[in-house]
Design an enzyme around this catalytic site. Structure first.
Site, mmCIF file in Angstrom:
data_model
loop_
_atom_site.group_PDB
_atom_site.id
_atom_site.type_symbol
_atom_site.label_atom_id
_atom_site.label_comp_id
_atom_site.label_asym_id
_atom_site.label_seq_id
_atom_site.Cartn_x
_atom_site.Cartn_y
_atom_site.Cartn_z
ATOM 1 N N CYS A 199 0.806 -1.224 0.000
ATOM 2 C CA CYS A 199 0.000 0.000 0.000
ATOM 3 C C CYS A 199 0.837 1.271 0.000
ATOM 4 C CB CYS A 199 -0.932 -0.003 1.215
ATOM 5 S SG CYS A 199 -2.210 -1.253 1.079
HETATM 6 N N1 LIG Z 1 -2.838 -6.126 1.603
HETATM 7 C C1 LIG Z 1 -3.322 -5.061 2.230
HETATM 8 O O1 LIG Z 1 -3.017 -4.836 3.402
HETATM 9 C C2 LIG Z 1 -4.288 -4.111 1.542
HETATM 10 C C3 LIG Z 1 -4.987 -3.199 2.328
HETATM 11 C C4 LIG Z 1 -5.878 -2.337 1.736
HETATM 12 C C5 LIG Z 1 -6.054 -2.371 0.349
HETATM 13 N N2 LIG Z 1 -5.341 -3.260 -0.409
HETATM 14 C C6 LIG Z 1 -5.601 -3.245 -1.861
HETATM 15 O O2 LIG Z 1 -6.473 -4.333 -2.170
HETATM 16 C C7 LIG Z 1 -6.166 -4.876 -3.448
HETATM 17 C C8 LIG Z 1 -5.846 -6.356 -3.317
HETATM 18 O O3 LIG Z 1 -4.688 -6.498 -2.517
HETATM 19 P P1 LIG Z 1 -4.296 -7.839 -1.780
HETATM 20 O O4 LIG Z 1 -3.274 -7.477 -0.761
HETATM 21 O O5 LIG Z 1 -5.506 -8.584 -1.341
HETATM 22 O O6 LIG Z 1 -3.592 -8.626 -2.998
HETATM 23 P P2 LIG Z 1 -3.158 -10.165 -3.016
HETATM 24 O O7 LIG Z 1 -2.029 -10.245 -3.967
HETATM 25 O O8 LIG Z 1 -2.980 -10.662 -1.620
HETATM 26 O O9 LIG Z 1 -4.420 -10.907 -3.629
HETATM 27 C C9 LIG Z 1 -4.891 -10.677 -4.895
HETATM 28 C C10 LIG Z 1 -5.512 -11.954 -5.425
HETATM 29 O O10 LIG Z 1 -6.103 -11.650 -6.692
HETATM 30 C C11 LIG Z 1 -5.847 -12.739 -7.571
HETATM 31 N N3 LIG Z 1 -6.019 -12.256 -8.938
HETATM 32 C C12 LIG Z 1 -5.158 -11.535 -9.690
HETATM 33 N N4 LIG Z 1 -5.719 -11.256 -10.884
HETATM 34 C C13 LIG Z 1 -6.954 -11.798 -10.878
HETATM 35 C C14 LIG Z 1 -8.014 -11.844 -11.815
HETATM 36 N N5 LIG Z 1 -7.917 -11.245 -13.003
HETATM 37 N N6 LIG Z 1 -9.113 -12.517 -11.488
HETATM 38 C C15 LIG Z 1 -9.234 -13.144 -10.301
HETATM 39 N N7 LIG Z 1 -8.266 -13.113 -9.357
HETATM 40 C C16 LIG Z 1 -7.145 -12.447 -9.650
HETATM 41 C C17 LIG Z 1 -4.470 -13.196 -7.193
HETATM 42 O O11 LIG Z 1 -4.237 -14.527 -7.627
HETATM 43 C C18 LIG Z 1 -4.513 -13.079 -5.672
HETATM 44 O O12 LIG Z 1 -4.964 -14.254 -5.047
HETATM 45 C C19 LIG Z 1 -5.012 -4.033 -3.988
HETATM 46 O O13 LIG Z 1 -5.525 -2.997 -4.746
HETATM 47 C C20 LIG Z 1 -4.373 -3.475 -2.726
HETATM 48 O O14 LIG Z 1 -3.689 -2.267 -2.961
HETATM 49 C C21 LIG Z 1 -4.484 -4.143 0.160
#
Ligand SMILES: NC(=O)c1ccc[n+]([C@@H]2O[C@H](COP(=O)([O-])OP(=O)(O)OC[C@H]3O[C@@H](n4cnc5c(N)ncnc54)[C@H](O)[C@@H]3O)[C@@H](O)[C@H]2O)c1
Length: 463
Positions: free
Chosen positions: A302
């Site tokens: 983030c």
């Molecule tokens: N990790 C955090 O602490 C956090 C906090 C707030 C917001 N976010 C935001 O949330 C979003 C997701 O982050 P995250 O940490 O959960 O990511 P992550 O990498 O942990 O998970 C993302 C998942 O999406 C899957 N994926 C990718 N492309 C895909 C598609 N086309 N169709 C279906 N699945 C798909 C991946 O295989 C993975 O399992 C990002 O925008 C991030 O910036 C993350």
């Protein structure tokens, strides 16, 4: 302000879109009424796309609220593990996943055609930066392409991935509108930023207030209705752009304040003042000050990334986001500063970095979690390796990492192993480390997190 919101205020819903309008019963489109009814009586079927740190906890919460939830991910390994009842996310207990799978309230799949049967879709896919450090929205586009293919009347689509203001309206809406369905009437589209803080024992998906901004009032209303079935507080705003900007403000606020305090740390080092003592004392002020702490650099998915989504968007409209760029510059320099501190620690022993053995303590980007994405530890390790140091690491939460074209395994912290290193670097202050023992066994220890605050020893080099 783009729209006026028209629902009644209650304890769980905060409307920050302006003065609260008089409750007025606007006639809702028929698909909206049907959807809201299914949400209220929990017969709606929910889909979550992207089952990572954000999507999996959300899917589990909604399934625990009594909905039937399908999780869609392109990672076959993850899908298989989940259907076997196993979690791979630290904050989601395997027992919870196993129970939901057993009771058929949650299943995972790689097959997007499941969306055909779903009333709601939450998109939680990654939003990284490209090599040029511009937003990479290809994951959003890939997910939205699938959603568009199966979009049907009465469906609610919510984007949760962090992104630049305008993404929902300018990128996702046109893709969904190609179906010929009308937003706010036939289908509903909103943005709701995820604020989850992995490893936080107090705040989780359920009790962190959820900000929601729909493309139309009916879209906001439907999204609020969904979240209120499980989440404790929902905050309605007037548009997706506001909701998108809220998330970027929050993370830019952190990035800029960390940049400020990192600069202060470098300044204090020059002036021979203990920056940690300064912050501790400043934090006794009961108003107008909030402590941020210096460190080895930014990490995680983030804070090092999100502000650049905002500066990119600002630049596209001819505005230079100077605070963001400056904070990025200061924070990005911190790993080099840590390398300098290691050189100083070795120098005190009459050693050069080439051929020295350095043990980095903690490769996760923050304490007590297992996520190494964008971790400054990796940057520090790589920089020291380039200077000829022999690098190993120890992390109770991360068994192995990819490093220098191969893999490294976490080193067990026994007296004999630790004594073999010329310098230790506390890069992540995991609670599991025994700092007294480590200090006793080490020849030198660079502390980038003030983990040895109570200790006095000539072996310690503090950031
Ligand atoms: N990790 C955090 O602490 C956090 C906090 C707030 C917001 N976010 C935001 O949330 C979003 C997701 O982050 P995250 O940490 O959960 O990511 P992550 O990498 O942990 O998970 C993302 C998942 O999406 C899957 N994926 C990718 N492309 C895909 C598609 N086309 N169709 C279906 N699945 C798909 C991946 O295989 C993975 O399992 C990002 O925008 C991030 O910036 C993350």
């Amino acid at each position: 302000m783009k729209s006026t919101l028209n629902w009644r205020f209650d304890a769980t819903l905060v409307n920050v879109a302006g003065p609260m309008p008089q409750p007025r019963r606007a006639r809702k489109p028929r698909p909206a009424q049907a959807l809201e009814q299914r949400l209220e009586n929990h017969t709606a079927r929910l889909a979550v796309i992207g089952l990572g740190y954000v999507g999996l906890p959300l899917a589990v919460e909604m399934a625990q609220a009594g909905f039937e939830v399908v999780g869609i991910d392109i990672d076959e390994k993850r899908v298989k593990l989940l259907n076997q009842g196993q979690s791979y996310i630290q904050d989601v207990p395997t027992t919870d996943v196993a129970e939901l799978v057993r009771e058929k309230r949650f299943r995972a799949t790689t097959d997007f055609s499941s969306l055909r049967e779903c009333d709601t879709v939450n998109i939680c896919v990654p939003t990284p930066l490209s090599k040029q450090r511009d937003p990479d929205v290809s994951y959003i586009v890939a997910a939205a392409t699938e959603v568009a293919r199966y979009l049907h009347k009465g469906q609610l689509v919510i984007l949760e991935s962090t992104t630049y203001p305008g993404t929902t309206d300018e990128l996702v809406l046109p893709m969904l509108s190609e179906s010929g369905l009308e937003v706010g009437k036939d289908f509903f589209l909103a943005f709701s930023p995820e604020r989850v803080d992995p490893g936080n024992p107090t705040y989780n998906t359920r009790n962190i207030p959820k900000v929601v901004g729909g493309v139309t009032p009916a879209c906001t209303s439907a999204a609020v209705r969904l979240y209120r079935q499980r989440l404790e507080h929902v905050v309605a705003v007037s548009s997706p752009q506001v909701a998108e900007m809220v998330k970027l403000l929050e993370n830019t606020f952190r990035s800029v304040n960390i940049g400020l305090v990192n600069e202060l740390a470098l300044m204090c080092a020059r002036l021979k003042i203990d920056v940690w003592e300064v912050i501790r004392a400043a934090a006794t002020k009961p108003f107008g000050f909030m402590p941020f702490y210096p460190g080895p650099g930014l990490g995680g998915h983030c804070i090092p990334i999100d502000p650049f989504y905002l500066s990119w968007k600002a630049r596209a409209s001819g505005f230079e986001a100077r605070f963001i760029e400056l904070a990025g510059h200061v924070n990005g320099h911190m790993p080099d500063h840590v390398v300098d501190l290691v050189l100083e620690a070795l120098n005190r022993q009459g050693k050069s970095v080439r051929g020295s053995k350095v043990l980095v303590l903690g490769v996760a980007y923050k304490a007590d979690i297992d996520d190494v994405r964008e971790s400054p530890s990796l940057d520090i390790m790589e920089k020291l390796r380039e200077k000829g140091a022999r690098i190993e690491y120890s992390d109770p939460h991360v068994a192995s990492i990819a490093f220098a074209g191969g893999r490294l395994n976490s080193v067990p912290l026994t007296a004999a192993r630790v004594k073999a290193f010329d310098c230790l670097v506390v890069a992540t202050a995991h609670k599991a480390f025994d700092y007294s023992e480590l200090l006793q066994w080490s020849k030198a220890i660079v502390d980038t997190r003030n983990a040895l605050a109570e200790k006095r020893s000539p072996k310690i080099v503090r950031l």
